[in-house]
Design an enzyme around this catalytic site. Structure first.
Site, PDB file in Angstrom:
ATOM      1  N   GLU A   1      91.285 104.394 112.927  1.00  0.00           N
ATOM      2  CA  GLU A   1      92.392 103.467 112.666  1.00  0.00           C
ATOM      3  C   GLU A   1      93.716 104.186 112.831  1.00  0.00           C
ATOM      4  O   GLU A   1      93.879 105.327 112.376  1.00  0.00           O
ATOM      5  CB  GLU A   1      92.263 102.908 111.244  1.00  0.00           C
ATOM      6  CG  GLU A   1      92.784 101.505 111.086  1.00  0.00           C
ATOM      7  CD  GLU A   1      91.954 100.487 111.873  1.00  0.00           C
ATOM      8  OE1 GLU A   1      92.419 100.080 112.963  1.00  0.00           O
ATOM      9  OE2 GLU A   1      90.884 100.096 111.404  1.00  0.00           O
ATOM     10  N   HIS A   2      94.665 103.547 113.485  1.00  0.00           N
ATOM     11  CA  HIS A   2      96.002 104.100 113.746  1.00  0.00           C
ATOM     12  C   HIS A   2      95.937 105.366 114.611  1.00  0.00           C
ATOM     13  O   HIS A   2      96.888 106.141 114.654  1.00  0.00           O
ATOM     14  CB  HIS A   2      96.750 104.376 112.440  1.00  0.00           C
ATOM     15  CG  HIS A   2      97.108 103.126 111.695  1.00  0.00           C
ATOM     16  ND1 HIS A   2      98.262 102.419 111.942  1.00  0.00           N
ATOM     17  CD2 HIS A   2      96.448 102.443 110.732  1.00  0.00           C
ATOM     18  CE1 HIS A   2      98.291 101.356 111.149  1.00  0.00           C
ATOM     19  NE2 HIS A   2      97.199 101.345 110.413  1.00  0.00           N
TER      20      HIS A   2
ATOM     21  N   GLY B   1      95.715  86.771 110.714  1.00  0.00           N
ATOM     22  CA  GLY B   1      96.188  87.711 109.719  1.00  0.00           C
ATOM     23  C   GLY B   1      95.100  88.517 109.047  1.00  0.00           C
ATOM     24  O   GLY B   1      95.347  89.171 108.037  1.00  0.00           O
ATOM     25  N   ALA B   2      93.893  88.482 109.595  1.00  0.00           N
ATOM     26  CA  ALA B   2      92.769  89.174 108.962  1.00  0.00           C
ATOM     27  C   ALA B   2      92.439  90.500 109.643  1.00  0.00           C
ATOM     28  O   ALA B   2      91.452  91.145 109.315  1.00  0.00           O
ATOM     29  CB  ALA B   2      91.535  88.269 108.950  1.00  0.00           C
ATOM     30  N   GLY B   3      93.247  90.904 110.621  1.00  0.00           N
ATOM     31  CA  GLY B   3      93.038  92.198 111.261  1.00  0.00           C
ATOM     32  C   GLY B   3      91.979  92.204 112.332  1.00  0.00           C
ATOM     33  O   GLY B   3      91.436  93.253 112.671  1.00  0.00           O
TER      34      GLY B   3
ATOM     35  N   SER C   1      92.591  90.824 115.399  1.00  0.00           N
ATOM     36  CA  SER C   1      93.319  90.840 116.671  1.00  0.00           C
ATOM     37  C   SER C   1      93.247  89.535 117.451  1.00  0.00           C
ATOM     38  O   SER C   1      92.925  89.497 118.636  1.00  0.00           O
ATOM     39  CB  SER C   1      92.843  92.007 117.550  1.00  0.00           C
ATOM     40  OG  SER C   1      93.064  93.215 116.889  1.00  0.00           O
TER      41      SER C   1
ATOM     42  N   SER D   1      95.830  87.949 118.314  1.00  0.00           N
ATOM     43  CA  SER D   1      96.907  87.999 119.305  1.00  0.00           C
ATOM     44  C   SER D   1      96.441  88.670 120.593  1.00  0.00           C
ATOM     45  O   SER D   1      96.713  88.181 121.692  1.00  0.00           O
ATOM     46  CB  SER D   1      98.135  88.732 118.744  1.00  0.00           C
ATOM     47  OG  SER D   1      97.803  90.055 118.364  1.00  0.00           O
TER      48      SER D   1
ATOM     49  N   GLU E   1     102.733  92.363 124.468  1.00  0.00           N
ATOM     50  CA  GLU E   1     102.929  92.413 123.014  1.00  0.00           C
ATOM     51  C   GLU E   1     104.019  93.411 122.637  1.00  0.00           C
ATOM     52  O   GLU E   1     104.831  93.168 121.756  1.00  0.00           O
ATOM     53  CB  GLU E   1     101.617  92.750 122.305  1.00  0.00           C
ATOM     54  CG  GLU E   1     101.740  92.674 120.806  1.00  0.00           C
ATOM     55  CD  GLU E   1     100.537  92.034 120.124  1.00  0.00           C
ATOM     56  OE1 GLU E   1     100.494  92.064 118.888  1.00  0.00           O
ATOM     57  OE2 GLU E   1      99.650  91.495 120.811  1.00  0.00           O
TER      58      GLU E   1
ATOM     59  N   ASP F   1      93.100  97.076 120.885  1.00  0.00           N
ATOM     60  CA  ASP F   1      92.736  95.680 120.645  1.00  0.00           C
ATOM     61  C   ASP F   1      92.440  94.951 121.948  1.00  0.00           C
ATOM     62  O   ASP F   1      91.445  94.224 122.074  1.00  0.00           O
ATOM     63  CB  ASP F   1      93.855  94.960 119.893  1.00  0.00           C
ATOM     64  CG  ASP F   1      94.104  95.555 118.526  1.00  0.00           C
ATOM     65  OD1 ASP F   1      93.245  96.318 118.038  1.00  0.00           O
ATOM     66  OD2 ASP F   1      95.165  95.252 117.933  1.00  0.00           O
TER      67      ASP F   1
END
Length: 392
Positions: free
Chosen positions: A41-42, A129-131, A133, A135, A167, A179
Site C-alpha cells: 500500500e502506498h 468510497g470503499a477503497g 477503485s 474511479s 486522474e 489501480d
C-alpha cells in the site's frame, strides 16, 4: 470471464437504459472491474511493488457514437445527466463524476487521436468510497470503450497510462498506476505482482482452497483529493531529497534502504523518517509475500498483512479509528489469517483473509459490536478474483 447472474442483470440494465435514453440503438457494452490489493500500500507512487487483483465488482458502461461533437452522459447510480462537447479545451464539470470520462477524452486528444461525439450510460456495483477503485474502473472502461468504438489501436498498457494521467491531470488526484493496471490486466484466480518502476508484472495463482477475501466496510467514506493522500506523496518526495544529498543515484524510495533512512533522514526529520520507513518495509513485504504464496504458506502471507496494517496505522498514519478497531477485532480470531486497511486510507475497507466457513459467525459477532463502538452499521462483501476490463 465467467459472468455471474448478477453481472448479466447489471449489464442488461445498463444496455436497456441506454436504449431508453438514446432511442433504441444497440450500444457497445464494456465491463471494467474494481480491485483489491492484498499487500503493498502506498508503494505504487514510490516506484515500488504492489500485489493487486481485479474483483467481481465492476463498472458496466454502454456507449455509442453520435453524428455530432456532443457528449451525452448518464450515471444510473446517481441519476444524473451531463451534456458537453468533445471540442477542446475540455472543462471540468462541477458534478465531478463526468470528469473521469472527460479526462480520458482529453488524454486521447493530447495524443493526436480523434474522439467523436458519443452517448454513454454507466452503472456499477463497486461500493463508492470503499477503497476498491471505482474511479480507475470507470476510466479504464472509458479508455477501452473509445479504443473499440473509434478503432484507435491502443494496447492495454497505453490505456492504463492514459487512464492514470486522466486522474492525475483532469480529476486532480495524484494516484499511482496500480489501480488502473489491476483493472485492465486482472486475471481470474490470480494476483498480479507489479513493479511500478519498470511495469514488469507476474501472475501468481491465488486459489487458496477454503479461504475467501472478506472486505469489511467501515462506512467511513474518504475523498482522497481533499485528504492527506497528496501530503503523504510530498512527504515521500521530501525523504528522497534528503537521501539524494548523500546518494545522488537515488531516484525514488524504491532505491532507498533502511540504512540510508537511518543515516540521512531520521536525524533531520522524524516524521518524514517514519513515512519513508513504512514504504521501504512494505516493498520488502510484497516480495517476501509472493514467496509465501509460491510455497503455499498463506499463514505467513497473512502475518505480513497484519504487519502492513501496523505500519499503515502507526508509521504512515493513513488508517482511522474504525479500521484499527476492525483489524483488532479479527486479529487472533479462529479462521482469520490476515487483515489490514486497504486502499488510500482514512476509511474504506479492511481486507481480510478468512476461512469461508467462519465468515458468517465472524460478521455476526463483529457487526453489533461495531455498531455499539462506532455508531455505524458494518457492511461486508465477499469478493472473488476475476478477469480485467473486457467487452461485457
Amino acid at each position: 470471464m465467467i459472468a455471474t447472474a448478477q453481472d448479466h442483470a447489471l449489464s442488461s440494465r445498463v444496455a436497456q437504459k441506454f436504449k431508453e435514453v438514446f432511442s433504441g440503438i444497440d450500444p457497445l457494452l464494456v465491463r471494467s472491474p474494481g480491485r483489491v490489493n492484498l499487500i503493498g500500500e502506498h508503494t505504487d507512487y514510490n516506484n515500488g511493488y504492489v500485489l493487486p487483483a481485479a474483483i467481481d465488482k465492476a463498472i458496466y458502461l454502454a456507449i455509442g457514437r453520435r453524428s455530432d461533437d456532443e457528449i451525452h452522459l448518464f450515471s444510473m447510480d446517481l441519476d444524473q445527466s451531463y451534456q458537453g462537447t468533445v471540442k477542446p479545451p475540455l472543462k471540468p464539470s462541477p458534478l465531478h463524476w463526468p470528469n473521469y470520462l472527460l479526462g480520458v477524452v482529453e488524454q486521447l486528444q493530447g495524443m493526436g487521436l480523434t474522439v467523436g461525439g458519443f452517448n454513454c450510460v454507466f452503472a456499477g456495483d463497486i461500493p463508492l468510497g470503499a477503497g476498491m477503485s471505482s474511479s480507475a474502473a470507470l476510466e479504464c472502461a472509458t479508455a477501452f470503450a473509445f479504443n473499440e468504438l473509434f478503432g484507435l489501436g491502443l494496447d492495454p498498457l497505453t490505456m492504463v497510462k492514459l487512464s492514470q494521467q486522466a486522474e492525475n491531470e483532469f480529476v486532480g488526484l495524484q494516484c499511482g498506476i496500480m489501480d488502473m493496471f489491476a483493472s485492465m490486466y486482472g486475471r481470474k484466480d490470480h494476483v498480479i505482482r507489479l513493479d511500478c518502476r519498470s511495469l514488469n508484472y507476474a501472475y501468481f495463482p491465488f486459489r487458496t482452497e477454503g479461504l475467501r477475501i472478506l472486505l469489511l466496510n467501515t462506512q467511513v467514506e474518504h475523498s482522497l483529493a481533499s485528504s492527506e493522500y497528496n501530503v503523504r506523496r510530498q512527504q515521500c518526495e521530501t525523504g528522497v531529497k534528503l537521501v539524494q544529498r548523500h546518494h545522488p543515484e537515488v531516484k525514488s524510495l524504491r532505491d532507498v534502504t533502511a540504512e540510508m533512512l537511518s543515516a540521512h533522514v531520521a536525524p533531520v526529520d522524524e516524521l518524514i523518517y517514519r513515512r519513508c520507513s513504512f514504504v521501504v518495509e512494505e516493498n520488502a513485504r510484497v516480495l517476501a509475500g509472493t514467496e509465501d504464496l509460491q510455497r503455499g504458506d498463506v499463514a505467513a502471507f497473512g502475518r505480513k498483512m497484519y504487519a502492513s496494517h501496523e505500519g499503515l496505522s502507526k508509521k504512515y498514519e493513513v488508517s482511522c479509528a474504525e479500521s484499527d478497531w476492525l483489524v483488532e477485532q479479527v486479529s487472533g480470531a479462529d479462521g482469520v489469517l490476515g487483515a489490514r486497511q486497504m486502499g488510500g486510507g482514512f476509511g474504506g475497507c479492511t481486507i481480510n483473509l478468512v476461512q469461508a466457513d467462519v465468515i458468517d459467525g465472524l460478521v455476526a459477532r463483529i457487526a453489533p459490536l461495531y455498531r455499539k463502538a462506532m455508531n455505524l452499521e458494518l457492511k461486508w462483501y465477499i469478493s472473488q478474483i476475476e478477469d480485467g476490463t473486457s467487452k461485457a
